[in-house]
Design an enzyme around this catalytic site. Structure first.
Site, PDB file in Angstrom:
ATOM      1  N   ASP A  13     -23.525   5.721   7.387  1.00 34.38           N
ATOM      2  CA  ASP A  13     -23.593   4.418   8.056  1.00 34.38           C
ATOM      3  C   ASP A  13     -24.291   3.403   7.169  1.00 34.38           C
ATOM      4  O   ASP A  13     -23.842   2.261   7.038  1.00 34.38           O
ATOM      5  CB  ASP A  13     -24.409   4.521   9.358  1.00 34.38           C
ATOM      6  N   PRO A  28       0.822  -1.214   0.000  1.00 41.02           N
ATOM      7  CA  PRO A  28       0.000   0.000   0.000  1.00 41.02           C
ATOM      8  C   PRO A  28       0.858   1.268   0.000  1.00 41.02           C
ATOM      9  O   PRO A  28       2.020   1.216   0.409  1.00 41.02           O
ATOM     10  CB  PRO A  28      -0.798  -0.104   1.302  1.00 41.02           C
ATOM     11  N   THR A  60       3.917   2.936   2.825  1.00 42.26           N
ATOM     12  CA  THR A  60       4.464   1.935   3.735  1.00 42.26           C
ATOM     13  C   THR A  60       5.986   1.900   3.707  1.00 42.26           C
ATOM     14  O   THR A  60       6.590   1.078   4.379  1.00 42.26           O
ATOM     15  CB  THR A  60       3.919   0.538   3.402  1.00 42.26           C
ATOM     16  N   GLU A 111     -25.336   8.786  18.229  1.00 45.95           N
ATOM     17  CA  GLU A 111     -24.046   8.232  18.648  1.00 45.95           C
ATOM     18  C   GLU A 111     -24.222   7.247  19.804  1.00 45.95           C
ATOM     19  O   GLU A 111     -23.564   6.205  19.844  1.00 45.95           O
ATOM     20  CB  GLU A 111     -23.068   9.338  19.049  1.00 45.95           C
TER      21      GLU A 111
HETATM   22  P1  ADP Z   1       5.806   4.468  -0.533  1.00 47.68           P
HETATM   23  O1  ADP Z   1       5.651   3.070  -0.031  1.00 47.68           O
HETATM   24  O2  ADP Z   1       4.497   5.026  -0.961  1.00 47.68           O
HETATM   25  O3  ADP Z   1       6.908   4.624  -1.515  1.00 47.68           O
HETATM   26  P2  ADP Z   1       7.525   6.083   1.035  1.00 47.68           P
HETATM   27  O4  ADP Z   1       8.697   5.189   1.061  1.00 47.68           O
HETATM   28  O5  ADP Z   1       7.596   7.254   0.163  1.00 47.68           O
HETATM   29  O6  ADP Z   1       6.199   5.286   0.758  1.00 47.68           O
HETATM   30  O7  ADP Z   1       7.258   6.531   2.548  1.00 47.68           O
HETATM   31  C1  ADP Z   1       6.734   7.771   2.870  1.00 47.68           C
HETATM   32  C2  ADP Z   1       7.289   8.260   4.172  1.00 47.68           C
HETATM   33  O8  ADP Z   1       6.816   7.495   5.252  1.00 47.68           O
HETATM   34  C3  ADP Z   1       8.784   8.133   4.249  1.00 47.68           C
HETATM   35  O9  ADP Z   1       9.406   9.251   3.714  1.00 47.68           O
HETATM   36  C4  ADP Z   1       9.042   8.009   5.719  1.00 47.68           C
HETATM   37  O10 ADP Z   1       9.112   9.285   6.306  1.00 47.68           O
HETATM   38  C5  ADP Z   1       7.803   7.338   6.240  1.00 47.68           C
HETATM   39  N1  ADP Z   1       8.031   5.905   6.469  1.00 47.68           N
HETATM   40  C6  ADP Z   1       7.378   4.899   5.865  1.00 47.68           C
HETATM   41  N2  ADP Z   1       7.781   3.709   6.344  1.00 47.68           N
HETATM   42  C7  ADP Z   1       8.738   3.958   7.251  1.00 47.68           C
HETATM   43  C8  ADP Z   1       9.565   3.126   8.092  1.00 47.68           C
HETATM   44  N3  ADP Z   1       9.472   1.795   8.069  1.00 47.68           N
HETATM   45  N4  ADP Z   1      10.434   3.734   8.899  1.00 47.68           N
HETATM   46  C9  ADP Z   1      10.537   5.071   8.924  1.00 47.68           C
HETATM   47  N5  ADP Z   1       9.805   5.890   8.177  1.00 47.68           N
HETATM   48  C10 ADP Z   1       8.898   5.369   7.337  1.00 47.68           C
HETATM   49 ZN    ZN Z   2     -23.684   7.046  12.566  1.00 49.47          ZN
END
Ligand code: ADP
Ligand code: ZN
Ligand code: MG
Length: 639
Positions: free
Chosen positions: A505, A208, A211, A430
């Site tokens: 909902d 996704p 990540t 709620e």
């Molecule tokens: P994508 O998977 O979309 O390429 P990115 O590598 O660009 O995502 O991640 C976006 C930002 O999220 C990174 O620049 C970093 O700051 C943060 N990030 C994501 N995963 C980690 C991780 N495992 N450790 C530290 N920072 C993370």
């Molecule tokens: Zn509701």
């Protein structure tokens, strides 16, 4: 510079000059040539409005035209004698009273200033030709020249900017190990070759968005002691057909020359999409680029020491030829982090922020189920902004709480005008959700109920699981539907009218019901068949498969969905009727305090006195989790 190349350019320049002279001639009017007697006659008849001598040519502009031409010329045998004669003529005319006044300064010679306009024009032309020649030749020696770079892959060498290493990537131990292997191989190919192991050609990072795929690849660049060429999928694309393919070729050439090397193609889905999937013709340029990529990945042998790393969040739309062994034969899935990984990521990003003593990142990690690395980094940043806005030196748990809610549901809108009637509807709605959810054994516990508007929502009931499970069972899905209907059912039971507040909902509940029946094979009469599954539909690719079931099945499906929803509605009505007294207590509490914490909610449901506490911090629910586990578990037990 080769002569063969200069000649056409020289010819071109000559043609330009000839053309220019021709044009110049076309626009200079030709004048009528006069004899000396004729010229003098015009002067004596006072038919001359302007008179000049250039060299020995007498140019005159007439009042009455000759042969339709006002400009006339005469070539003087003796210009000096002519001027003398002119002075005499004008003096005589003045004497006779014909000419009242004249000022006569003879222009005997050709002036240097007359040269300026033609010189300017010639200069401009030369400049133009020079520029043209420069574009053609000078650039050949210069690699930054724009004309040279169309077919070049403008790959970035190594880590640009700050160097990232595996230390900066929190969690992801397996993924790192997998990639470390690649780095090892490139540094010491012999170790693997000795036992006949072949290192993969290409490695695809999928998962996704946010990540950390790009981050991981940049870390490989930082770790590896080899050339690292990185490029984004869209960098191959240009307005001109064929450029993408030539850029791929160039990229691999560069890598081969520099081997051992790693090529990183980010967002590879921009070029690697399935071929021939567009409706009404494919995308030629992209297909050529992809074909070239396929060829290149096959083309280099393993001994060449070039490894291709690619990242995408849509591996499902990649061309199967790209994924076959020999190309991207290894896929590394980078998933959403679990709670310990989240804590590690938070720690990495908290390094450059000032946190005060109240901040407990473990609690934050527990409360942020489903957040990706990018979300977590954003969360900390939002919190820091909130603290900075109030001129506080460090950010605290309250900032993180507000930042999390802001990220999930939008900013709080306390100042929005709210009618008492709307508040009552929201509170009942709620409370209905919360009470229904409490009584459902598999439902996630309620963490907070609030009737303060946020983003588009008028009120919110927060739930958050205790542990992260990857399976969703039929019973859980059913109970989610019941919980979602809680708001609407409460309105119906206790307000004698229903509102539009439940529309979201109902959408979500219906979608769940539809998925249960049509996608996950969870209904009795339709059996274990997936009718609508397979993710989102692609226009073109699955065009003919948009509806792979008969009208009869469609009818049954609708009936099943309706029956499921009705059953859930009935179930929810029973729960809320049984607990109506407690629900009213919650409504009164909400109308007075606006926010009720999960702890207070459980106390209310158990008939215990409600304690005053810091109700507004969602993280408190998680902080208490270890010490107060049985209270929290209340939601999970059937009463
Ligand atoms: P994508 O998977 O979309 O390429 P990115 O590598 O660009 O995502 O991640 C976006 C930002 O999220 C990174 O620049 C970093 O700051 C943060 N990030 C994501 N995963 C980690 C991780 N495992 N450790 C530290 N920072 C993370
Ligand atoms: Zn509701
Ligand atoms: Mg990325």
């Amino acid at each position: 510079m080769k002569l063969r190349k200069i000649i056409p350019v020289f010819l071109y320049a000559v043609a330009l000059v000839v053309l220019f002279i021709f044009l110049l001639n076309m626009f200079t009017p030709t004048s009528v040539k006069l004899t000396y007697a004729q010229a003098m006659a015009h002067i004596e008849n006072q038919n001359v409005s302007d008179l000049q001598i250039r060299g020995n040519v007498l140019n005159m502009t007439l009042v009455q035209p000759v042969e339709g031409n006002k400009k006339v010329q005469h070539e003087l045998a003796d210009p000096d004698g002519f001027w003398q004669k002119m002075e005499d003529t004008f003096a005589a005319q003045k004497e006779a009273g014909v000419l009242t006044d004249y000022d006569f300064t003879p222009q005997r010679a050709f002036s240097v200033y007359d040269l300026i306009p033609p010189l300017l024009i010639v200069g401009l032309i030369l400049l133009g030709i020079g520029m043209f020649l420069w574009m053609l030749f000078a650039g050949k020696a210069n690699n930054n020249h724009p004309l040279n770079n169309f077919g070049k892959a403008n790959a970035q060498l190594g880590h640009n900017g700050k160097k990232v290493t595996f230390q900066d990537v929190a969690g992801m131990e397996e993924e790192k190990k997998e990639l470390q292997e690649v780095v090892d191989f490139l540094c010491d190919p012999g170790k693997y070759a000795k036992i006949g192991a072949k290192i993969p050609h290409g490695i695809l990072l999928s998962g996704p968005p946010g990540t950390g795929k790009t981050l991981l690849a940049r870390a490989v660049a930082g770790e590896a002691d080899v050339v690292f060429l990185s490029l984004s999928g869209s960098d191959f694309m240009e307005m001109y057909v064929g450029v993408g393919a030539s850029r791929v070729r160039d990229l691999f050439d560069q890598a081969r020359k520099a081997a051992p090397a790693i090529i990183f193609i980010d967002e590879i889905d921009a070029v690697g999409r399935k071929r021939g999937s567009g409706m009404g013709g494919g995308h030629d340029e992209r297909e050529q680029t992809l074909n070239q990529l396929l060829v290149e990945m096959d083309g280099f042998s393993k001994s060449e020491g070039v490894i291709v790393l690619a990242a995408t969040n849509r591996p499902d739309i990649l061309d199967p030829a790209l994924l076959r062994p020999g190309r991207f034969d290894r896929q590394v899935y980078v998933g959403v982090p679990d709670s310990s990984e989240r804590e590690a990521i938070l720690k990495v990003h908290a390094k450059d922020k000032c946190l005060d003593d109240t901040v407990d990142l473990k609690t934050v990690a527990m409360a942020t189920g489903g957040f990706t690395g990018a979300d977590l980094s954003n969360l900390l940043n939002e919190a820091a902004i909130l603290a900075a806005r109030e001129n506080r030196p460090a950010l605290n748990m309250g900032d993180l709480n507000e930042a999390m809610m802001k990220v999930l549901a939008g900013p709080e809108k306390r100042n929005r005008v709210r009618l008492q009637r709307d508040l009552k509807i929201t509170a009942v709605h709620e409370a209905g959700h919360a009470v229904a959810m409490y009584s459902l054994p598999t439902h996630d516990p309620v963490r907070q109920i609030s009737i303060i508007p946020r983003g588009r929502a008028l009120g919110l009931t927060w739930t958050q699981p205790e542990t992260e499970s990857n399976h969703l069972t039929r019973n859980e899905m059913y109970e989610m539907i019941v919980g979602l209907l809680g708001g609407r059912v409460a309105e119906e039971l206790f307000l004698n009218d229903i509102s539009t507040g439940a529309s979201n909902d109902i959408d979500r509940a219906s979608k769940l019901a539809r998925d249960m029946v049509g996608r996950y094979g969870m209904s009795k009469s339709l059996g274990t068949v997936s009718y609508t599954g397979g993710g989102e539909l692609f226009i073109g690719r699955d065009f003919e498969r948009t509806k792979s079931y008969s009208e009869k099945v469609a009818g049954t499906m609708d009936d099943e969905v309706k029956a499921l929803m009705d059953r859930a509605y009935q179930h929810c009505t029973e729960i809320l009727t049984k607990d109506s007294e407690k629900l009213h207590k919650i409504v009164d509490f909400l109308l007075e305090k606006e926010i009720m914490s999960g702890k207070q909610f459980v106390q209310c449901m158990k008939g215990q006195p409600i304690t005053e506490d810091t109700a507004s911090n969602l993280f408190d629910e998680f902080r208490d989790q270890s010490s107060n586990a049985d209270t929290e578990m209340g939601g999970k037990t059937d009463e």
